[in-house]
Design an enzyme around this catalytic site. Structure first.
Site, PDB file in Angstrom:
ATOM      1  N   LYS A  23       1.020  -1.340   0.040  1.00  0.00           N
ATOM      2  CA  LYS A  23      -0.031   0.121   0.110  1.00  0.00           C
ATOM      3  C   LYS A  23       0.789   1.157   0.106  1.00  0.00           C
ATOM      4  CE  LYS A  23      -3.092   2.269   2.756  1.00  0.00           C
ATOM      5  NZ  LYS A  23      -4.301   2.909   2.220  1.00  0.00           N
ATOM      6  N   THR A  26      -2.699   6.841   0.691  1.00  0.00           N
ATOM      7  CA  THR A  26      -4.194   6.626   1.064  1.00  0.00           C
ATOM      8  C   THR A  26      -4.447   8.321   1.055  1.00  0.00           C
ATOM      9  OG1 THR A  26      -4.572   6.607   3.734  1.00  0.00           O
ATOM     10  CG2 THR A  26      -2.614   7.961   3.268  1.00  0.00           C
ATOM     11  N   GLU A  76      -3.343   1.237  -3.418  1.00  0.00           N
ATOM     12  CA  GLU A  76      -4.263   0.884  -1.994  1.00  0.00           C
ATOM     13  C   GLU A  76      -4.115   0.085  -1.906  1.00  0.00           C
ATOM     14  OE1 GLU A  76      -5.384   3.468  -0.056  1.00  0.00           O
ATOM     15  OE2 GLU A  76      -5.994   4.860   0.029  1.00  0.00           O
TER      16      GLU A  76
END
Length: 105
Positions: A23, A26, A76
Site C-alpha cells: 500500500k 492513502t 491502495e
C-alpha cells in the site's frame, strides 16, 4: 498553520499492506492532508494504536472522489469498489480529497 504531523493511523486490516510496502497511498480529507513531503511519519493502527512501521511522505496531491480509479485502487492494495465504499464510509459528505503518496522506510 498546522504543525507537521509525525504520525498517521490506518485501519488495522490495512497495516500489513503498509508494512509490506504493498500500500503506497492513502486518500484523506483536508483535515488529514497536512503531511509534508520528505517528512518521516510513524504508522499506527487506528483501533489499538500499535506502532507498525515508519514511512516517508513522497507527495500530497488533491483528488476528487469521482477521480478515484483503478490506478489508485492498486496503490491502495484494495479492489476499486471496496476502496470507494471505504472512502465514502469515512468521508460521507466530502468530494475534495487528497492523495498522500508514501514509501515504507
Amino acid at each position: 498553520m498546522n504543525p507537521i504531523p509525525t504520525q498517521i493511523t490506518f485501519f488495522e486490516f490495512l497495516t500489513p499492506f503498509v508494512a509490506e510496502g504493498l500500500k503506497t497511498i492513502t486518500i484523506r480529507d483536508r483535515a488529514e492532508s497536512h503531511y509534508v513531503v520528505g517528512s518521516q511519519v510513524e504508522v499506527f493502527t487506528l483501533e489499538t494504536h500499535q506502532k507498525v512501521c515508519d514511512i516517508e511522505i513522497i507527495a500530497v496531491e488533491p483528488l476528487r472522489f469521482d477521480e478515484i480509479n483503478q490506478f489508485h485502487a492498486r496503490q491502495e492494495h484494495l479492489p476499486l469498489p471496496q476502496l470507494k465504499t471505504l472512502i465514502r464510509d469515512v468521508y460521507p459528505e466530502t468530494d475534495e480529497l487528497f492523495v498522500i503518496t508514501f514509501k515504507r522506510l
